[in-house]
Design a protein around this motif. Structure first.
Motif, PDB file in Angstrom:
ATOM      1  N   CYS A  69     108.678  82.013  81.089  1.00 31.18           N
ATOM      2  CA  CYS A  69     109.403  82.429  79.887  1.00 31.18           C
ATOM      3  C   CYS A  69     108.579  82.065  78.654  1.00 31.18           C
ATOM      4  CB  CYS A  69     110.786  81.756  79.822  1.00 31.18           C
ATOM      5  SG  CYS A  69     110.692  79.946  79.850  1.00 31.18           S
ATOM      6  N   SER A  70     108.964  82.610  77.518  1.00 31.01           N
ATOM      7  CA  SER A  70     108.227  82.322  76.287  1.00 31.01           C
ATOM      8  C   SER A  70     108.824  81.102  75.599  1.00 31.01           C
ATOM      9  CB  SER A  70     108.265  83.524  75.352  1.00 31.01           C
ATOM     10  OG  SER A  70     109.590  83.782  74.958  1.00 31.01           O
ATOM     11  N   SER A  71     107.980  80.450  74.771  1.00 33.03           N
ATOM     12  CA  SER A  71     108.411  79.248  74.064  1.00 33.03           C
ATOM     13  C   SER A  71     109.091  79.624  72.758  1.00 33.03           C
ATOM     14  CB  SER A  71     107.188  78.364  73.792  1.00 33.03           C
ATOM     15  OG  SER A  71     106.343  79.005  72.836  1.00 33.03           O
ATOM     16  N   GLY A  72     109.514  78.614  72.018  1.00 32.61           N
ATOM     17  CA  GLY A  72     109.999  78.844  70.668  1.00 32.61           C
ATOM     18  C   GLY A  72     108.839  79.202  69.764  1.00 32.61           C
ATOM     19  N   PRO A  73     109.106  79.527  68.517  1.00 32.28           N
ATOM     20  CA  PRO A  73     108.023  79.997  67.632  1.00 32.28           C
ATOM     21  C   PRO A  73     107.234  78.852  66.990  1.00 32.28           C
ATOM     22  CG  PRO A  73     110.106  80.128  66.492  1.00 32.28           C
ATOM     23  CD  PRO A  73     110.428  79.654  67.882  1.00 32.28           C
ATOM     24  N   LEU A  74     105.961  79.140  66.738  1.00 36.63           N
ATOM     25  CA  LEU A  74     105.135  78.316  65.870  1.00 36.63           C
ATOM     26  C   LEU A  74     105.065  79.053  64.536  1.00 36.63           C
ATOM     27  CD1 LEU A  74     103.029  76.153  65.063  1.00 36.63           C
ATOM     28  CD2 LEU A  74     101.288  77.598  66.139  1.00 36.63           C
ATOM     29  N   HIS A  75     105.535  78.406  63.481  1.00 37.66           N
ATOM     30  CA  HIS A  75     105.556  79.056  62.171  1.00 37.66           C
ATOM     31  C   HIS A  75     104.739  78.218  61.195  1.00 37.66           C
ATOM     32  CE1 HIS A  75     107.145  81.877  59.208  1.00 37.66           C
ATOM     33  NE2 HIS A  75     107.220  80.845  58.379  1.00 37.66           N
ATOM     34  N   VAL A  76     103.801  78.879  60.513  1.00 36.20           N
ATOM     35  CA  VAL A  76     102.939  78.206  59.539  1.00 36.20           C
ATOM     36  C   VAL A  76     102.957  78.995  58.233  1.00 36.20           C
ATOM     37  CG1 VAL A  76     100.621  77.360  59.015  1.00 36.20           C
ATOM     38  CG2 VAL A  76     101.426  77.368  61.385  1.00 36.20           C
ATOM     39  N   THR A  77     103.105  78.293  57.121  1.00 37.60           N
ATOM     40  CA  THR A  77     103.066  78.905  55.798  1.00 37.60           C
ATOM     41  C   THR A  77     101.987  78.224  54.965  1.00 37.60           C
ATOM     42  OG1 THR A  77     105.444  79.386  55.874  1.00 37.60           O
ATOM     43  CG2 THR A  77     104.375  79.455  53.719  1.00 37.60           C
ATOM     44  N   VAL A  78     101.156  79.023  54.317  1.00 38.46           N
ATOM     45  CA  VAL A  78     100.088  78.503  53.460  1.00 38.46           C
ATOM     46  C   VAL A  78     100.346  79.005  52.037  1.00 38.46           C
ATOM     47  CG1 VAL A  78      97.612  78.451  53.000  1.00 38.46           C
ATOM     48  CG2 VAL A  78      98.441  78.490  55.364  1.00 38.46           C
ATOM     49  N   LYS A  79     100.260  78.078  51.064  1.00 39.42           N
ATOM     50  CA  LYS A  79     100.521  78.447  49.674  1.00 39.42           C
ATOM     51  C   LYS A  79      99.418  77.896  48.764  1.00 39.42           C
ATOM     52  CE  LYS A  79     105.592  78.307  50.138  1.00 39.42           C
ATOM     53  NZ  LYS A  79     106.839  77.685  49.622  1.00 39.42           N
ATOM     54  N   THR A  80      99.081  78.668  47.731  1.00 39.88           N
ATOM     55  CA  THR A  80      98.206  78.188  46.656  1.00 39.88           C
ATOM     56  C   THR A  80      98.872  78.527  45.323  1.00 39.88           C
ATOM     57  OG1 THR A  80      96.939  80.264  46.558  1.00 39.88           O
ATOM     58  CG2 THR A  80      96.109  78.537  48.021  1.00 39.88           C
ATOM     59  N   PRO A  81      98.686  77.709  44.281  1.00 35.67           N
ATOM     60  CA  PRO A  81      99.368  77.967  42.998  1.00 35.67           C
ATOM     61  C   PRO A  81      98.854  79.202  42.274  1.00 35.67           C
ATOM     62  CG  PRO A  81      97.856  76.117  42.796  1.00 35.67           C
ATOM     63  CD  PRO A  81      97.916  76.459  44.250  1.00 35.67           C
ATOM     64  N   ILE A  82      97.587  79.546  42.454  1.00 40.38           N
ATOM     65  CA  ILE A  82      96.976  80.734  41.861  1.00 40.38           C
ATOM     66  C   ILE A  82      95.971  81.298  42.853  1.00 40.38           C
ATOM     67  CG2 ILE A  82      97.237  80.137  39.407  1.00 40.38           C
ATOM     68  CD1 ILE A  82      94.446  78.928  39.487  1.00 40.38           C
ATOM     69  N   ALA A  83      95.425  82.471  42.546  1.00 39.85           N
ATOM     70  CA  ALA A  83      94.453  83.090  43.446  1.00 39.85           C
ATOM     71  C   ALA A  83      93.106  83.315  42.774  1.00 39.85           C
ATOM     72  CB  ALA A  83      94.988  84.426  43.967  1.00 39.85           C
ATOM     73  N   GLY A  84      92.921  82.764  41.569  1.00 37.15           N
ATOM     74  CA  GLY A  84      91.660  82.907  40.851  1.00 37.15           C
ATOM     75  C   GLY A  84      91.118  81.556  40.428  1.00 37.15           C
ATOM     76  N   TYR A  85      89.853  81.287  40.720  1.00 39.61           N
ATOM     77  CA  TYR A  85      89.245  79.987  40.445  1.00 39.61           C
ATOM     78  C   TYR A  85      87.832  80.165  39.902  1.00 39.61           C
ATOM     79  CZ  TYR A  85      93.110  78.272  43.325  1.00 39.61           C
ATOM     80  OH  TYR A  85      94.352  78.015  43.822  1.00 39.61           O
ATOM     81  N   VAL A  86      87.307  79.085  39.333  1.00 37.00           N
ATOM     82  CA  VAL A  86      85.921  79.045  38.878  1.00 37.00           C
ATOM     83  C   VAL A  86      85.253  77.840  39.533  1.00 37.00           C
ATOM     84  CG1 VAL A  86      86.363  80.189  36.677  1.00 37.00           C
ATOM     85  CG2 VAL A  86      86.518  77.683  36.836  1.00 37.00           C
ATOM     86  N   PRO A  87      83.924  77.837  39.652  1.00 33.60           N
ATOM     87  CA  PRO A  87      83.240  76.653  40.181  1.00 33.60           C
ATOM     88  C   PRO A  87      83.569  75.401  39.374  1.00 33.60           C
ATOM     89  CG  PRO A  87      81.753  78.524  40.192  1.00 33.60           C
ATOM     90  CD  PRO A  87      82.994  78.978  39.464  1.00 33.60           C
ATOM     91  N   GLY A  88      83.803  74.300  40.086  1.00 36.43           N
ATOM     92  CA  GLY A  88      84.220  73.045  39.471  1.00 36.43           C
ATOM     93  C   GLY A  88      85.712  72.829  39.536  1.00 36.43           C
ATOM     94  N   GLN A  89      86.460  73.886  39.803  1.00 36.94           N
ATOM     95  CA  GLN A  89      87.923  73.803  39.845  1.00 36.94           C
ATOM     96  C   GLN A  89      88.381  73.389  41.240  1.00 36.94           C
ATOM     97  OE1 GLN A  89      89.651  77.392  38.393  1.00 36.94           O
ATOM     98  NE2 GLN A  89      91.652  76.503  38.044  1.00 36.94           N
ATOM     99  N   ILE A  90      89.539  72.736  41.296  1.00 37.22           N
ATOM    100  CA  ILE A  90      90.105  72.294  42.568  1.00 37.22           C
ATOM    101  C   ILE A  90      91.087  73.338  43.083  1.00 37.22           C
ATOM    102  CG2 ILE A  90      91.494  70.546  43.748  1.00 37.22           C
ATOM    103  CD1 ILE A  90      90.520  68.521  41.691  1.00 37.22           C
ATOM    104  N   ILE A  91      90.923  73.718  44.345  1.00 38.56           N
ATOM    105  CA  ILE A  91      91.891  74.587  45.012  1.00 38.56           C
ATOM    106  C   ILE A  91      92.906  73.690  45.714  1.00 38.56           C
ATOM    107  CG2 ILE A  91      92.249  76.397  46.733  1.00 38.56           C
ATOM    108  CD1 ILE A  91      89.360  77.233  46.357  1.00 38.56           C
ATOM    109  N   HIS A  92      94.152  73.777  45.273  1.00 34.59           N
ATOM    110  CA  HIS A  92      95.231  73.023  45.906  1.00 34.59           C
ATOM    111  C   HIS A  92      95.894  73.914  46.959  1.00 34.59           C
ATOM    112  CE1 HIS A  92      95.062  69.671  43.061  1.00 34.59           C
ATOM    113  NE2 HIS A  92      94.919  70.567  42.111  1.00 34.59           N
ATOM    114  N   VAL A  93      95.943  73.421  48.173  1.00 34.27           N
ATOM    115  CA  VAL A  93      96.501  74.186  49.287  1.00 34.27           C
ATOM    116  C   VAL A  93      97.650  73.409  49.907  1.00 34.27           C
ATOM    117  CG1 VAL A  93      96.001  75.373  51.457  1.00 34.27           C
ATOM    118  CG2 VAL A  93      94.193  75.106  49.733  1.00 34.27           C
ATOM    119  N   MET A  94      98.789  74.074  50.060  1.00 36.24           N
ATOM    120  CA  MET A  94      99.940  73.476  50.730  1.00 36.24           C
ATOM    121  C   MET A  94     100.154  74.203  52.056  1.00 36.24           C
ATOM    122  SD  MET A  94     102.274  71.166  50.733  1.00 36.24           S
ATOM    123  CE  MET A  94     102.297  70.619  49.020  1.00 36.24           C
ATOM    124  N   VAL A  95     100.175  73.445  53.146  1.00 34.06           N
ATOM    125  CA  VAL A  95     100.396  74.017  54.479  1.00 34.06           C
ATOM    126  C   VAL A  95     101.687  73.446  55.045  1.00 34.06           C
ATOM    127  CG1 VAL A  95      99.467  74.362  56.794  1.00 34.06           C
ATOM    128  CG2 VAL A  95      97.899  74.196  54.843  1.00 34.06           C
TER     129      VAL A  95
END
Length: 375
Positions: free
Chosen positions: A171-197
């Motif tokens: 039989c099949s198992s329950g689901p694995l659910h993953v969500t990835v979020k970032t506050p914006i989608a545009g960055y410049v070098p030197g900037q920090i990309i904040h990622v929430m998983v």
């Protein structure tokens, strides 16, 4: 002994924004007098790519493509008589100044595995009955990409989701659910990309770790339309999962010195955030992708404008003086310019009878953000 050096005035790093005026000089140093037919200065910009592929039978096929982006030629020295005449230049130091208005549509300089977008200034000594001698120097062109302008999408939060039920016979198992979020989608070098998983694992499969990478995608396009896609992880961070049932992970990556997004007829550069969920039981690790835009001007609170010179010639013109563009916002400290990471230095002065060696690596703007600024 002949020595020739190309210098960029008030710009030791040789970095210009498209639309600005390239200003410099060719300095010719002669230990003794020299006869020549011409002394020619050429400012060139070209995007060119090439690669080979093998089919199943081992037969090789070659693919290539190019686009002339900029070309301006000026004869600095020439005899007044016929083409067969020569002119004798006395020993000493001779300086020849030049200017060239750079078209505002030029794409950003880039050096890749199968090709490049490269801008150079070359000074060629045309000698009678001898091979020509050439000195060449490269300069970096930046196409301003202001993240405050253009599509609203780059200034909005981004999200990617993955959900899967794994088959665990009978039989099949329950689901694995993953969500990835970032506050914006545009960055410049030197900037920090904040990622929430966000991890919600109701399946019977164990989640061992999460890896998040900033991936550069370079697409090379040949003259016949065939493409070659090269992907490279530029930066990455990994979290070991101790509780693989329900958990929240906050990841941070600094954007290094990399090219902004680029688009031209033979070469495109784009970026994505790649999150890999490494699972056990010899199963294929799920992946989530969020497209990102790398720019040259960071997102600020208010919309901004970029002032650039209006293009007047497809291939550049000598003598015209354009005011410099203003790609830097007053509310953001001006960037420094650092050599591109993961890029091997190339000798652009590779002519058979070149005068000296000129190593080159493109430089890109890198910002320093304070604790209270968007990053």
């Amino acid at each position: 002994m002949t020595h020739c050096e190309i210098k960029f005035h008030n710009n030791s790093l040789g970095i210009y924004y498209a639309g600005q005026t390239l200003v410099g000089s060719a300095e010719l140093r002669l230990e003794k007098s020299k006869k020549l037919k011409e002394f020619i200065l050429t400012i060139s910009g070209i995007a060119e790519i090439s690669w080979t592929e093998k089919d199943g039978d081992g037969k090789e096929s070659s693919y290539s493509g190019s686009e002339q982006l900029l070309k301006a030629v000026h004869v600095l020295i020439k005899p007044k008589g016929s083409e067969s005449d020569t002119i004798e230049i006395p020993a000493g130091i001779h300086v020849y100044n030049f200017e060239c208005a750079l078209p505002s549509t030029l794409p950003t300089s880039f050096e890749g595995y199968h090709g490049h977008i490269r801008y150079t200034v070359s000074a060629t000594i045309v000698r009678p009955w001898k091979f020509n001698q050439t000195s060449k120097a490269a300069f970096t062109v930046l196409q301003a990409l202001d993240l405050n302008l253009g599509p609203e999408l780059v200034r909005q939060p981004s999200k990617a989701e993955f959900s899967k039920r794994f088959c665990c016979w009978p039989c099949s198992s329950g689901p694995l659910h993953v969500t990835v979020k970032t506050p914006i989608a545009g960055y410049v070098p030197g900037q920090i990309i904040h990622v929430m998983v966000l991890l919600d694992n109701k399946s019977s499969v164990t989640v061992n770790c999460l890896m998040t990478s900033l991936v550069r995608i370079v697409t090379y396009i040949s003259s016949c339309g065939r493409t070659n896609v090269d992907t490279k992880s530029i930066a990455s961070v990994e979290n070991v999962v101790t509780d693989d049932r329900t958990d929240r992970f906050s990841q941070h990556m600094v954007v290094p010195s990399i090219a902004p997004n680029i688009s031209c007829s033979v070469l495109n550069v784009s970026y994505e955030l790649l999150v890999t969920i490494k699972v056990g039981c010899c199963r294929i690790s799920p992946r989530l992708r969020i497209p990102l835009t790398i720019g040259t001007v960071p997102i600020v609170a208010a919309p901004t404008t970029v002032t650039t010179a209006e293009e007047t010639a497809n291939y550049g013109t000598f003598g015209a003086i354009f005011g410099p563009s203003a790609p830097i916002e007053d509310s953001v400290d001006p960037p420094t310019y650092a050599e591109a990471i993961s890029t091997t230095s190339v000798n652009v002065n590779d002519h058979a009878n070149a005068i000296g060696v000129q190593s080159y690596v493109p430089r890109y703007p890198v910002y320093k953000f304070g604790a209270g600024e968007l990053c």
